[in-house]
Design an enzyme around this catalytic site. Structure first.
Site, PDB file in Angstrom:
ATOM      1  N   ARG A   1       0.830  -1.212   0.000  1.00 41.01           N
ATOM      2  CA  ARG A   1       0.000   0.000   0.000  1.00 41.01           C
ATOM      3  C   ARG A   1       0.860   1.256   0.000  1.00 41.01           C
ATOM      4  O   ARG A   1       0.936   1.982  -0.981  1.00 41.01           O
ATOM      5  CB  ARG A   1      -0.941  -0.018   1.220  1.00 41.01           C
ATOM      6  CG  ARG A   1      -2.083   1.017   1.150  1.00 41.01           C
ATOM      7  CD  ARG A   1      -1.717   2.386   1.657  1.00 41.01           C
ATOM      8  NE  ARG A   1      -1.266   2.412   3.043  1.00 41.01           N
ATOM      9  CZ  ARG A   1      -0.785   3.488   3.632  1.00 41.01           C
ATOM     10  NH1 ARG A   1      -0.656   4.633   2.968  1.00 41.01           N
ATOM     11  NH2 ARG A   1      -0.362   3.434   4.893  1.00 41.01           N
ATOM     12  N   ASP A   2       1.572   1.498   1.076  1.00 46.62           N
ATOM     13  CA  ASP A   2       2.351   2.727   1.204  1.00 46.62           C
ATOM     14  C   ASP A   2       3.546   2.728   0.260  1.00 46.62           C
ATOM     15  O   ASP A   2       4.006   3.787  -0.175  1.00 46.62           O
ATOM     16  CB  ASP A   2       2.823   2.887   2.656  1.00 46.62           C
ATOM     17  CG  ASP A   2       3.298   4.289   2.970  1.00 46.62           C
ATOM     18  OD1 ASP A   2       3.011   5.204   2.188  1.00 46.62           O
ATOM     19  OD2 ASP A   2       3.967   4.474   3.999  1.00 46.62           O
TER      20      ASP A   2
ATOM     21  N   HIS B   1       6.205   4.657  12.513  1.00 44.58           N
ATOM     22  CA  HIS B   1       6.249   4.592  11.053  1.00 44.58           C
ATOM     23  C   HIS B   1       7.313   5.587  10.588  1.00 44.58           C
ATOM     24  O   HIS B   1       7.052   6.778  10.432  1.00 44.58           O
ATOM     25  CB  HIS B   1       4.864   4.967  10.492  1.00 44.58           C
ATOM     26  CG  HIS B   1       4.745   4.833   9.005  1.00 44.58           C
ATOM     27  ND1 HIS B   1       3.954   3.872   8.419  1.00 44.58           N
ATOM     28  CD2 HIS B   1       5.289   5.540   7.981  1.00 44.58           C
ATOM     29  CE1 HIS B   1       4.013   3.995   7.101  1.00 44.58           C
ATOM     30  NE2 HIS B   1       4.826   5.004   6.815  1.00 44.58           N
TER      31      HIS B   1
ATOM     32  N   HIS C   1      10.404   7.143   8.126  1.00 47.16           N
ATOM     33  CA  HIS C   1      10.957   7.288   6.783  1.00 47.16           C
ATOM     34  C   HIS C   1      12.444   7.565   6.907  1.00 47.16           C
ATOM     35  O   HIS C   1      12.909   8.125   7.905  1.00 47.16           O
ATOM     36  CB  HIS C   1      10.255   8.421   6.027  1.00 47.16           C
ATOM     37  CG  HIS C   1       8.886   8.056   5.553  1.00 47.16           C
ATOM     38  ND1 HIS C   1       8.393   8.440   4.330  1.00 47.16           N
ATOM     39  CD2 HIS C   1       7.891   7.336   6.126  1.00 47.16           C
ATOM     40  CE1 HIS C   1       7.154   7.979   4.173  1.00 47.16           C
ATOM     41  NE2 HIS C   1       6.835   7.313   5.256  1.00 47.16           N
TER      42      HIS C   1
ATOM     43  N   CYS D   1       5.185   9.498   0.310  1.00 51.18           N
ATOM     44  CA  CYS D   1       3.854  10.075   0.437  1.00 51.18           C
ATOM     45  C   CYS D   1       3.599  10.945  -0.782  1.00 51.18           C
ATOM     46  O   CYS D   1       4.349  11.895  -1.029  1.00 51.18           O
ATOM     47  CB  CYS D   1       3.732  10.911   1.715  1.00 51.18           C
ATOM     48  SG  CYS D   1       2.136  11.740   1.867  1.00 51.18           S
TER      49      CYS D   1
END
Length: 310
Positions: A25-26, A217, A219, A250
């Site tokens: 998904r991400d 979460h 990055h 994103c």
């Protein structure tokens, strides 16, 4: 060269963690090219076969927002019964309707810790986003679904800069109060550092939210994801979002580069003797395969090291 790090336990760290895989998904939502649905389904199956306990499959967003995930219903149908237990992101009640129609059991909502990102990503003000989420969470829970909450821009916002700890705690507790079972704190643009991570976990603890209700979460925009993960482990966090091969970012925040790579996380956990249940070689092979499908090298340092060694 060895395929596994030497294990040296460190005092005060959890004995086991859960890796929440977000690559399908991400990871794929930020790709320029649209990945065929059969490739996505194979990606999910391979990740599950590698022992990842949770694989977030897709997002039921409007195709205009994220065209890369326009095939969400088709993907879940392709995954069949196995897909019913996999979480999906739902931005609103329309997304929830689609998840309910397919008999899915786990959904996630995606909020913002800042006004600007709420406006840009959700077309809502900071306060309005919670009113939008409330009926979605209520209906999902009434249907017996588990609801996870993501909170973005927890450590910094490209438009607003540093985000006060109390602002993040306010947003996060409001999402939990709606009925979410766990809150994933997103370092959307990768600016967090280790001390900041510990301070935010402590701020939530002061507000009555323990580490057991939080996930992280990270990055890796500035190369800090693993350092931040270690700090979170020291603070008692036991759930970490990661993306196979370090895919993702994103689409609404241009400075948000790849997620923490699942393989990099697993390598570190193996070295610390922390149980996670994931087969590193299988995930590396999966990410190397996906990199070939995407036509470019994997961003993950561990994938590059082990794939070249193999």
């Amino acid at each position: 060269m060895t395929d596994l790090p030497m294990t040296v336990r460190a005092d005060g760290l959890p004995e086991r963690v859960t890796i929440y895989e977000v690559g399908p998904r991400d990871g794929l939502q930020n790709e320029q090219a649209v990945v065929p649905v059969e490739v996505k389904a194979e990606f999910v199956r391979r990740l599950l076969a590698a022992g990842l306990p949770v694989v977030e499959a897709t997002s039921f967003v409007h195709p205009r927002w994220v065209p890369q995930l326009a095939d969400a219903a088709e993907l879940m149908a392709a995954l069949g019964e196995e897909g019913r237990r996999l979480p999906v992101l739902v931005p609103n009640e329309r997304g929830l309707d689609r998840a309910l129609e397919l008999g899915l059991q786990h959904v996630a909502i995606f909020g913002s810790a800042t006004e600007t990102f709420a406006t840009k990503n959700l077309n809502r003000t900071f306060d309005e986003q919670f009113a939008m989420f409330e009926p979605t969470v209520d209906r999902a829970r009434a249907a017996g679904m588990d609801v996870r909450a993501y909170l973005s821009m927890c450590f910094g916002d490209p438009w607003e800069g540093a985000v006060p700890l109390e602002q993040v705690v306010t947003a996060g507790t409001r999402l939990l109060d709606l009925g979410a079972s766990r809150l994933s704190l997103g370092d959307t643009i990768g600016v967090a550092t280790a001390g900041h991570v510990k301070a935010l976990v402590a701020a939530f603890a002061d507000a009555g939210v323990g580490a057991d209700r939080l996930a992280m979460h990270f990055h890796d925009t500035y190369g800090q994801a693993l350092a931040n993960t270690y700090a979170a482990l020291e603070a008692g966090i036991t759930t970490f979002d990661a993306s196979a091969g370090g895919l993702g970012g994103c689409p609404y925040a241009k400075s948000a580069t790849g997620n923490l790579a699942t393989e990099d996380l697993v390598w570190m956990l193996d070295g610390l003797g922390i149980d996670h249940g994931v087969d590193l070689a299988a995930v590396v092979a999966t990410s190397a395969w996906m990199a070939r499908e995407l036509g470019r090298p994997s961003p993950s340092a561990v994938v590059r090291a082990l794939a070249s060694a193999g």
